[in-house]
Design a protein around this motif. Structure first.
Motif, short mmCIF file in Angstrom:
data_model
loop_
_atom_site.label_atom_id
_atom_site.label_comp_id
_atom_site.label_asym_id
_atom_site.label_seq_id
_atom_site.Cartn_x
_atom_site.Cartn_y
_atom_site.Cartn_z
N VAL A 163 -10.45 26.38 -6.60
CA VAL A 163 -11.29 26.66 -7.78
C VAL A 163 -12.60 27.30 -7.34
O VAL A 163 -13.04 28.31 -7.90
CB VAL A 163 -11.53 25.34 -8.56
CG1 VAL A 163 -12.62 25.51 -9.59
CG2 VAL A 163 -10.25 24.88 -9.20
N ASN A 187 -14.88 34.88 -6.84
CA ASN A 187 -14.11 36.14 -6.79
C ASN A 187 -13.26 36.25 -5.55
O ASN A 187 -13.14 37.33 -4.97
CB ASN A 187 -15.07 37.36 -6.82
CG ASN A 187 -15.74 37.46 -8.17
OD1 ASN A 187 -15.29 36.79 -9.10
ND2 ASN A 187 -16.81 38.18 -8.26
N ARG A 188 -12.70 35.17 -5.06
CA ARG A 188 -11.76 35.32 -3.93
C ARG A 188 -10.60 34.37 -4.18
O ARG A 188 -10.61 33.61 -5.14
CB ARG A 188 -12.46 35.00 -2.61
CG ARG A 188 -13.14 33.67 -2.58
CD ARG A 188 -13.89 33.41 -1.28
NE ARG A 188 -14.68 32.19 -1.38
CZ ARG A 188 -14.19 30.97 -1.23
NH1 ARG A 188 -12.89 30.81 -0.97
NH2 ARG A 188 -14.95 29.90 -1.35
N TYR A 189 -9.57 34.37 -3.30
CA TYR A 189 -8.33 33.69 -3.65
C TYR A 189 -8.40 32.19 -3.35
O TYR A 189 -7.84 31.41 -4.06
CB TYR A 189 -7.14 34.29 -2.90
CG TYR A 189 -6.64 35.57 -3.52
CD1 TYR A 189 -6.68 36.77 -2.83
CD2 TYR A 189 -6.14 35.57 -4.82
CE1 TYR A 189 -6.24 37.94 -3.41
CE2 TYR A 189 -5.70 36.74 -5.41
CZ TYR A 189 -5.75 37.92 -4.69
OH TYR A 189 -5.32 39.09 -5.26
N GLY A 224 -11.55 40.93 -11.08
CA GLY A 224 -12.12 39.62 -10.76
C GLY A 224 -12.05 39.30 -9.28
O GLY A 224 -12.91 38.64 -8.75
N ASN A 271 -4.30 30.62 0.58
CA ASN A 271 -2.95 30.95 0.09
C ASN A 271 -2.04 31.33 1.25
O ASN A 271 -0.99 31.88 1.07
CB ASN A 271 -3.03 32.11 -0.89
CG ASN A 271 -3.69 33.30 -0.24
OD1 ASN A 271 -3.99 33.26 0.95
ND2 ASN A 271 -3.94 34.35 -1.01
N ARG A 280 -11.93 30.82 -6.58
CA ARG A 280 -11.76 31.68 -7.75
C ARG A 280 -13.10 31.93 -8.42
O ARG A 280 -13.35 33.01 -8.96
CB ARG A 280 -10.82 31.00 -8.75
CG ARG A 280 -9.37 31.02 -8.31
CD ARG A 280 -8.80 32.39 -8.47
NE ARG A 280 -7.44 32.47 -7.94
CZ ARG A 280 -6.64 33.50 -8.18
NH1 ARG A 280 -7.06 34.47 -8.95
NH2 ARG A 280 -5.45 33.56 -7.67
N ILE A 281 -13.99 30.93 -8.38
CA ILE A 281 -15.31 31.14 -8.99
C ILE A 281 -16.04 32.22 -8.22
O ILE A 281 -16.75 33.06 -8.80
CB ILE A 281 -16.11 29.81 -8.98
CG1 ILE A 281 -15.60 28.87 -10.06
CG2 ILE A 281 -17.59 30.08 -9.17
CD1 ILE A 281 -16.30 27.55 -10.13
N THR A 311 -10.95 40.20 -2.77
CA THR A 311 -10.41 40.08 -1.39
C THR A 311 -9.23 41.03 -1.20
O THR A 311 -8.49 41.29 -2.14
CB THR A 311 -9.85 38.67 -1.16
OG1 THR A 311 -9.04 38.35 -2.28
CG2 THR A 311 -10.94 37.67 -0.97
#
Lengths: 169, 196, 382, 104
Positions: free
Chosen positions: C58, C64-66, B27, C69, C61-62, B30
Motif C-alpha cells: 500500500v 507511485n510504485r509497485y 499512476g 512483486n 502504491r501511495i 516504475t
C-alpha cells in the motif's frame, strides 16, 4: 475430585510458588532493575491468585494499575537515579541475619496458628459472583464517601509528587 | 482550521493510491528493469566508442593523440601504426580506453577534430574482473557510424551534414582518389562524401 | 449462510466429538483449549507476515510504485523471504549490555501481543475466551508491552535506545489514559465489559459509530491505539531519522523480528478491537461473521498504513500536548454526551446528543486553537 | 475453585508479607525499600480478597477495601518516588545508610 480440579489446584500452587520465589528475588537481587522485573512477576502472580479466588475484575485492575502505572513510575525512578553501568555495590546492610532469623521465627508461629484455626466459612460468600457491576454499585452506594475521599487523596498526592519531583528552576 | 490540513494530505495520498490501480500508466512510474528497459535520453553519455565508415579498418581516428592528452583521468592510450620504413601512419595500432577509469565526461568527444570518438548509450557493461575486462582494446571500441546515427540521430545528422559540406570523406575514399603518397588538401575538397 | 458462518466452531465441535469417544472428559476440555490456542498461535504470526506485505504494497502504491512483486506472484512470498532473512541474520548482543534484560525484552514484548488475541471476538461464538472483563483485560495486557519496550531499551545500554525507551514509556503512558476514557462510553451503553456482549449490543447494524458520541469516541480510540502501537505519526520511540532505531537499535536477527512481530500483531489487535467496539465486530448482512470481522479489521489496518504513507512524525511536545490537552478532555466530555444519549428516549436522544457533541467540539477547538500550529509567516520567501 | 482451603491463602500472604518486611529491613537502596513496601501491600490485599471470598458477609467488601488499598499504594509510591528524586538530586546517592543527616 475431578482431574481438572487437581490440575487447577496444581496451577494455583505453581503460581504461588513462582510468586514467592520472585518475591525473594525482589529482595535479594543486586541489580535494581532486575528487582523491578521480579516485582512485576510477583504482581502477576498475585493477579493469578485473585483469579483463583474468582475475582477476575480485581485481577485485571491489579494488572492495569500496578503493572501499568506503578511499575512504570518505579522504573522511571530507577532510571533517573542509577547511573548506567555503575557497579552495583553491596545491596544489603548488616542487619540481614538478625531480621532473617526473627522473621523466620515469626513465620513458623504464624503458619502454625493459621493452620490450626478453623475459619467459620460462609458458603454464601463462596458462591457469590462479584463482578464489576456489583463492585461498581457498592462503590457508588455504600462506599461513596470513602470513594470521594480517595479521589481527594489522589489529587493531593499528584500535586505533591509533581512539586517534589520538579527540578526547582 | 485544526486538522483539515491532515485531511487534505490524506486525500492526496488516497487519490494516488486509487490512481495507481485505475490508470497505471500515469499512476505508476516504475519500469520493471530486466523485462522492460527505460529509453535513455539522446544526450545521455556513457563510455566513448570509436566510429568507422563502412568497414572497421577505415576508422576515422588518425591517432593525433589530442583526446589522450585532454582526457582528465588519462584513461586513453594510443600507439600510432608504423609502415615498413618506420614512418608514423595516420592510424592507431592500439587504441585502449580503460572503462574502469573513464568518468564519461565527454571531453574526448569535444576535442576530437576528426569526429572519430563519441559517447555511447550502452550501460550494461558490468564485468567480473576490473583490471583486464574493463580495459577495452581498439576492436571492442570500434562501432559503425550507423550505430552512432541510431543512438544520437540529431548530433550525428549535424556532424554528417558538416562533413558533407566540407567534403570530408571517409578514409577509403581518400586512399582511392589519391594513390600518390602526398595528398594535397585542396584536391580532396571537391569530392562528394563517401556515405552520408 | 448459517453453515459458513460458524464453520470454524462446527469444525472444532467435530474434533471434540470425535475425541469424546475414547478420551476421558477432562482431557477433552484441555484439547478444546489447545485447539483455540493453536488457532490463535497460527493466526497471529500469519496475519503479522501478511500485514508487512500489505503495508509495503500500500505504501508503495501511495508513492507511485509497485511494492514487492518479485518474490511469488504479487510478492506474496515476500514475508517468507523476510522471515528467512531475519532467521539467518547474525544475532549481535552488545558487549556492555545487561544480558538478562536484553534477552528477555523481545520475549516479553510478544506475550501481550498474542495474549490480547484471546479476547477478540473473531466471529459468532468464535471469541477464544468469553471473559466478562474482556475489554479491561485487553487494556491491562497491552500496558505490559510498555514495560517490555523499556526493558529492551534499558538492557541494551545504549544512549539512543535509552532515549527511545524514555519516549516510548512517556508516550504509551500518556496515550493509555485517553484510550481507557474513550472506551468508557461503550461500557456505559452496553453495561458490560465483555467484548462478546459489546458486539451483541450492536447487532443488526446498530453500530456505535453511527451514534454522535460513538463516532468521536472511535476517532479518539483509534488515534490512541495508533500511538499505543508506536506507528506513524506517533512513531517517536523508533524515530529512524533522529535516534537510529530507538529501543530496538541493538537488536538484530530473530530478536528484531520478534519486536517487529509484536508491533504488527498489536496493530492488528488494536484495529480488531476498534472494529469490535465501534464498527459492530462481526455484524454484517450477507457474508459469514468472521469474514466481516476480518474486513473491518483490515480496513482499520489500511487506515493505519495510509497514515504511514502520509503523515510526518510529530514532535515530542506536540505528541504530549495532543494527548493531554486534546484527546483526554475530549474523551471525558464524550462520556457525558454518551450518558445523555443513553438516558433520553429514542428520538430525542439523537438530537440532544448531537447538539451536545457539537458544543463539545466547538469548546475543544476553541480551547486547542492557541497551541495548534498557526499559519506560517515566511519572512524572506514570498 | 473453592477446593483450596482459606488457610493456604493466609499462609501465602504471610510469607509474602515477611519477605517484604525482610526487604524493607535489609535493602540499602531506597527504591528497593519502596518495592518491598509494595510487596507488603500486596500481601495485605491478598488477605483482604481471600477473606472476602471465604468469610465475608457481603462478598464485595473485601475487594472494595483492596481497591482502596491499591489506590493508596499508588499515591504512596508516587510521593515516595518524588521524595527519592529530591534526595538523589541533593545528595547524589540513594543508599539509605548514607542519608542520615536530617538537616545539613
Amino acid at each position: 475430585m475431578d482431574a481438572l480440579h487437581i490440575l487447577a489446584k496444581l496451577g494455583i500452587f505453581a503460581a504461588m510458588l513462582v510468586t514467592l520465589t520472585a518475591a525473594v528475588m525482589v529482595v535479594t537481587l543486586r541489580n535494581i532493575f532486575h528487582c523491578a522485573l521480579a516485582l512485576i512477576l510477583v504482581l502477576l502472580g498475585v493477579a493469578a491468585a485473585y483469579i483463583s479466588l474468582k475475582a477476575e475484575f480485581f485481577a485485571v485492575i491489579q494488572i492495569l494499575l500496578y503493572v501499568g502505572a506503578i511499575m512504570t513510575l518505579v522504573i522511571f525512578a530507577i532510571m533517573l537515579t542509577s547511573r548506567i553501568g555503575d557497579k552495583t555495590i553491596l545491596q544489603n546492610n548488616r542487619q540481614g541475619l538478625i531480621s532473617f532469623a526473627l522473621l523466620g521465627l515469626f513465620n513458623v508461629f504464624f503458619t502454625g496458628a493459621v493452620l490450626k484455626t478453623s475459619w467459620n466459612l460462609n458458603p454464601a460468600a463462596m458462591a457469590a459472583n462479584v463482578d464489576a457491576g456489583v463492585l461498581g454499585a457498592a462503590f457508588m452506594n455504600e462506599y461513596v464517601f470513602p470513594f470521594e475521599i480517595i479521589s481527594v487523596v489522589l489529587i493531593v498526592a499528584l500535586v505533591g509528587a509533581i512539586i517534589l519531583g520538579r527540578a526547582d528552576q | 482550521m485544526f486538522g483539515f490540513g491532515v485531511l487534505k494530505g490524506m486525500s492526496v495520498t488516497l487519490w494516488n493510491f486509487i490512481l495507481s490501480y485505475i490508470y497505471p500508466k500515469k499512476g505508476i512510474t516504475t519500469v520493471q528493469y530486466p523485462e522492460k528497459k527505460k529509453e535513455v535520453e539522446e544526450r545521455f553519455r556513457n563510455f566513448p566508442f570509436l566510429v568507422y565508415d563502412g568497414t572497421p579498418d577505415n576508422m576515422r581516428c588518425v591517432a593525433c593523440d589530442i583526446c589522450a592528452k585532454e582526457c582528465p583521468p588519462k584513461c586513453i592510450y594510443i600507439i600510432p601504426e608504423k609502415d615498413a620504413q618506420g614512418r608514423i601512419q595516420k592510424k592507431p595500432a592500439t587504441f585502449d580506453i580503460d572503462y574502469a577509469i573513464c568518468m564519461n565526461c565527454g571531453i574526448c568527444e569535444e576535442v576530437c577534430p576528426f569526429d572519430a570518438i563519441f559517447m555511447d548509450h550502452e550501460y550494461e557493461l558490468s564485468e567480473y574482473d576490473r583490471l583486464s575486462d574493463l580495459m577495452y582494446p581498439k576492436e571492442k571500441l570500434l562501432k559503425p557510424v550507423e550505430h552512432f546515427m541510431k543512438i544520437r540521430p540529431t548530433d550525428c545528422g549535424a556532424i554528417e551534414a558538416q562533413r558533407a559540406a566540407k567534403g570530408i570523406k571517409g578514409r577509403a575514399a581518400q586512399v582511392q582518389s589519391a594513390p600518390a603518397a602526398t595528398v594535397k588538401p585542396a584536391e580532396t575538397q571537391q569530392n562528394p562524401p563517401a556515405n552520408a | 449462510m448459517e453453515a459458513s458462518d460458524t464453520i470454524f466452531v462446527a469444525f472444532k465441535k467435530a474434533i471434540l466429538g470425535f475425541l469424546q469417544g475414547f478420551l476421558p472428559d477432562w482431557t477433552v476440555v484441555i484439547v478444546s483449549i489447545l485447539i483455540s490456542i493453536t488457532a490463535i498461535a497460527i493466526f497471529g504470526p500469519v496475519t503479522m507476515m501478511y500485514l508487512t506485505w500489505l503495508e509495503r504494497k500500500v505504501v508503495g502504491r501511495i508513492q507511485n510504485r509497485y511494492g514487492p512483486n518479485r518474490v511469488g506472484i504479487f510478492g506474496l512470498l515476500q514475508p517468507i523471504a523476510d522471515g528467512v532473512k531475519m532467521l539467518t541474520k547474525e544475532d549481535i548482543v552488545p558487549q556492555a549490555a545487561d544480558k538478562v534484560t536484553h534477552f528477555l525484552a523481545p520475549v516479553i514484548v510478544v506475550i501481550p501481543a498474542l495474549l490480547v488475541f484471546s479476547v477478540l471476538p473473531f466471529g459468532k461464538g468464535m471469541a477464544a475466551v468469553n471473559l466478562n472483563v474482556g475489554l479491561l483485560f485487553f487494556l491491562a495486557i497491552s500496558t505490559m508491552s510498555t514495560i517490555a519496550i523499556f526493558m529492551g531499551s534499558w538492557g541494551s545500554r545504549n544512549k539512543f535506545s535509552l532515549l527511545g525507551g524514555m519516549r516510548a514509556v512517556a508516550q504509551m503512558v500518556s496515550y493509555e489514559i485517553p484510550m481507557v476514557m474513550s472506551v468508557v462510553p461503550v461500557i456505559l451503553v452496553t453495561g458490560s465489559l465483555s467484548t462478546v456482549s459489546i458486539v451483541e449490543a450492536q447487532l443488526g447494524g446498530k453500530w456505535f459509530v453511527f451514534t454522535p458520541w460513538g463516532f468521536f469516541a472511535a476517532i479518539v480510540f483509534f488515534l490512541c491505539g495508533v500511538a499505543e502501537v508506536n506507528r506513524t505519526p506517533f512513531d517517536l520511540p523508533e524515530g529512524e531519522s533522529e535516534i537510529i532505531a530507538g529501543f530496538h537499535t541493538e537488536y538484530s536477527g530473530m530478536k528484531f523480528a520478534l519486536f517487529y512481530m509484536a508491533e504488527f500483531m498489536s496493530a492488528f489487535a488494536i484495529s480488531g478491537l476498534t472494529a469490535t467496539l465501534f464498527f459492530g465486530g462481526w455484524d454484517g448482512p450477507f457474508l459469514p461473521s468472521w469474514v466481516w470481522f476480518l474486513i473491518k479489521a483490515y480496513a482499520m489496518i489500511f487506515i493505519m498504513i495510509w497514515f504511514r504513507g502520509t503523515l510526518p512524525r510529530l514532535r515530542v511536545d506536540q505528541l504530549m500536548g495532543f494527548a493531554w490537552k486534546l484527546l483526554l478532555p475530549f474523551a471525558l466530555l464524550n462520556i457525558f454526551v454518551a450518558a445523555l444519549w443513553q438516558l433520553l428516549p429514542a428520538p430525542k436522544n439523537l438530537i440532544v446528543a448531537g447538539a451536545a457533541e457539537a458544543v463539545v467540539l466547538v469548546v475543544i477547538f476553541v480551547a486547542a486553537r492557541k497551541d495548534s500550529p498557526q499559519k506560517r509567516t515566511y519572512i524572506f520567501a514570498d | 475453585m473453592n477446593a483450596i482451603p482459606l488457610s493456604y491463602y493466609v499462609v501465602f500472604s504471610g510469607l509474602l508479607f515477611s519477605i517484604g518486611l525482610y526487604g524493607v529491613l535489609v535493602r540499602r537502596n531506597v527504591i528497593g525499600i519502596l518495592m518491598s513496601i509494595e510487596l507488603i501491600v500486596n500481601a495485605a490485599n491478598i488477605n483482604l480478597v481471600a477473606f472476602s471470598r471465604y468469610v465475608a458477609v457481603k462478598p464485595e467488601t473485601g475487594q472494595i477495601f483492596a481497591a482502596f488499598v491499591i489506590v493508596l499504594a499508588a499515591a504512596a509510591a508516587a510521593v515516595g518516588l518524588a521524595i527519592v528524586l529530591c534526595v538523589y538530586r541533593n545528595r547524589r546517592t540513594i543508599y539509605s545508610d548514607e542519608i542520615n543527616l536530617l538537616k545539613f
